[in-house]
Design a protein around this motif. Structure first.
Motif, mmCIF file in Angstrom:
data_model
loop_
_atom_site.group_PDB
_atom_site.id
_atom_site.type_symbol
_atom_site.label_atom_id
_atom_site.label_comp_id
_atom_site.label_asym_id
_atom_site.label_seq_id
_atom_site.Cartn_x
_atom_site.Cartn_y
_atom_site.Cartn_z
ATOM 1 N N ASP A 87 8.434 -9.533 -2.601
ATOM 2 C CA ASP A 87 7.517 -9.542 -1.446
ATOM 3 C C ASP A 87 6.155 -8.973 -1.842
ATOM 4 O O ASP A 87 5.892 -8.685 -2.997
ATOM 5 N N GLY A 88 5.253 -8.871 -0.831
ATOM 6 C CA GLY A 88 3.938 -8.306 -1.052
ATOM 7 C C GLY A 88 2.810 -9.307 -1.086
ATOM 8 O O GLY A 88 1.667 -8.967 -0.836
ATOM 9 N N ASP A 89 3.116 -10.560 -1.406
ATOM 10 C CA ASP A 89 2.087 -11.599 -1.382
ATOM 11 C C ASP A 89 2.531 -12.630 -0.357
ATOM 12 O O ASP A 89 3.533 -13.316 -0.549
ATOM 13 N N GLY A 90 1.790 -12.675 0.759
ATOM 14 C CA GLY A 90 2.185 -13.549 1.853
ATOM 15 C C GLY A 90 3.182 -12.894 2.787
ATOM 16 O O GLY A 90 3.775 -13.564 3.636
ATOM 17 N N SER A 91 3.390 -11.575 2.651
ATOM 18 C CA SER A 91 4.306 -10.861 3.534
ATOM 19 C C SER A 91 3.787 -9.448 3.752
ATOM 20 O O SER A 91 2.929 -8.960 3.014
ATOM 21 N N SER A 92 4.325 -8.770 4.752
ATOM 22 C CA SER A 92 3.866 -7.424 5.096
ATOM 23 C C SER A 92 4.836 -6.350 4.619
ATOM 24 O O SER A 92 4.743 -5.196 5.044
ATOM 25 N N THR A 93 5.763 -6.722 3.761
ATOM 26 C CA THR A 93 6.695 -5.761 3.179
ATOM 27 C C THR A 93 6.669 -5.897 1.660
ATOM 28 O O THR A 93 6.291 -6.938 1.129
ATOM 29 N N VAL A 94 7.046 -4.823 0.961
ATOM 30 C CA VAL A 94 7.212 -4.868 -0.491
ATOM 31 C C VAL A 94 8.370 -3.950 -0.874
ATOM 32 O O VAL A 94 8.492 -2.848 -0.344
ATOM 33 N N GLU A 95 9.200 -4.412 -1.787
ATOM 34 C CA GLU A 95 10.274 -3.606 -2.352
ATOM 35 C C GLU A 95 9.967 -3.512 -3.848
ATOM 36 O O GLU A 95 10.042 -4.522 -4.540
ATOM 37 N N GLN A 96 9.644 -2.331 -4.366
ATOM 38 C CA GLN A 96 9.027 -2.256 -5.680
ATOM 39 C C GLN A 96 9.362 -0.937 -6.371
ATOM 40 O O GLN A 96 9.682 0.065 -5.721
ATOM 41 N N THR A 97 9.247 -0.941 -7.687
ATOM 42 C CA THR A 97 9.428 0.284 -8.459
ATOM 43 C C THR A 97 8.605 0.199 -9.729
ATOM 44 O O THR A 97 8.376 -0.894 -10.261
ATOM 45 N N GLY A 98 8.120 1.354 -10.192
ATOM 46 C CA GLY A 98 7.278 1.372 -11.378
ATOM 47 C C GLY A 98 6.916 2.786 -11.771
ATOM 48 O O GLY A 98 7.613 3.744 -11.416
ATOM 49 N N VAL A 99 5.812 2.930 -12.509
ATOM 50 C CA VAL A 99 5.322 4.233 -12.957
ATOM 51 C C VAL A 99 3.850 4.350 -12.583
ATOM 52 O O VAL A 99 3.045 3.477 -12.915
ATOM 53 N N ALA A 100 3.510 5.426 -11.888
ATOM 54 C CA ALA A 100 2.115 5.689 -11.530
ATOM 55 C C ALA A 100 1.498 6.648 -12.539
ATOM 56 O O ALA A 100 2.150 7.586 -13.001
ATOM 57 N N THR A 101 0.237 6.413 -12.870
ATOM 58 C CA THR A 101 -0.545 7.327 -13.690
ATOM 59 C C THR A 101 -1.681 7.864 -12.840
ATOM 60 O O THR A 101 -2.525 7.102 -12.369
ATOM 61 N N ASP A 102 -1.687 9.182 -12.636
ATOM 62 C CA ASP A 102 -2.622 9.829 -11.724
ATOM 63 C C ASP A 102 -3.556 10.752 -12.499
ATOM 64 O O ASP A 102 -3.113 11.526 -13.344
#
Length: 240
Positions: free
Chosen positions: A87-102
């Motif tokens: 999801d996330g493109d063409g929808s208002s929901t996303v189910e996702q996982t990854g690594v953030a660099t802050d």
């Protein structure tokens, strides 16, 4: 194959800028962060701030791997994440996982996380899921039922893995492998970001009719996806 992000109105920018300051102190505990920038729908500037490859359809799995890149912080506002999701493109929901660099502390801090947008992102404790530049990360999002998902992420360099099962009423519109900066501000990324092993529904990325997307960096530069490799599963995001 590249298409401007502004051509899509429902693209969800799903990683928020809470980052390292809100990691749980207790080992192994994932906690909801308190976003300092919030999550955004669509984009208010040319190009959009996430890019990679997206394929449209009702996918049940999305998987990808990458080597966590070494970065140089250009400002305390710099924040970005490679992730894989449904999801996330063409929808208002996303189910996702990854690594953030802050970079809010003035140096890069790496955090593994997952998000079931529109809920806030959840970050794993650094003691239970440490990440450093150069680590090999693998991530998979699996739709296990009509509204249930399993999110897996592992660091094969450090030898840890995390799995969480969550529920969300979602639209099953797309699958993607993406880099994103919800602050619209990327650090300097050495060598770009190479995704490998990208498969949707177990099918090589190249065979899922993918669309390449550029990620804008506050209008100063663009991260673009290179051609998909001969293996059908790999590509590199580079800044120019």
């Amino acid at each position: 194959m590249n298409s401007p992000l502004s051509s899509r109105t429902a693209r969800v920018l799903a990683v928020t800028a809470a980052a390292a300051a809100s990691i749980a102190a207790a080992a192994g505990v994932a906690t909801v962060s308190t976003p300092s920038f919030g999550s955004f729908h669509g984009q208010s500037f040319s190009g959009g701030n996430w890019g990679g490859y997206v394929s449209f359809g009702s996918f049940t799995t999305a998987t990808a791997s990458w080597t966590e890149p070494s970065v140089t912080c250009r400002s305390s506002n710099d924040l970005f994440a490679p992730w894989v999701g449904i999801d996330g493109d063409g929808s208002s929901t996303v189910e996702q996982t990854g690594v953030a660099t802050d970079c809010s502390s003035g140096r890069p801090v790496y955090q593994a996380w997952y998000e079931m947008y529109p809920a806030a992102p959840v970050y794993y404790s650094s003691s239970a899921a440490p990440v450093s530049a150069g680590d090999h990360i693998s991530a998979t999002v699996t739709r296990t039922g009509t509204s249930t998902y399993k999110l897996d992420i592992s660091d094969t360099t450090k030898g840890w893995s995390k799995t969480i099962s969550k529920s969300l009423s979602s639209q099953h519109a797309s699958a993607e492998a993406i880099i994103e900066s919800p602050t619209d501000s990327y650090p300097t990324i050495s060598g770009g970001i190479k995704f490998t092993g990208v498969k949707f529904n177990g099918t090589n990325l190249a065979s899922t009719n993918p669309e390449g997307l550029d990620a804008d960096d506050r209008g100063s530069a663009t991260f673009s996806p290179g051609a998909i490799g001969s293996d059908g599963q790999s590509f590199t995001m580079t800044r120019h």
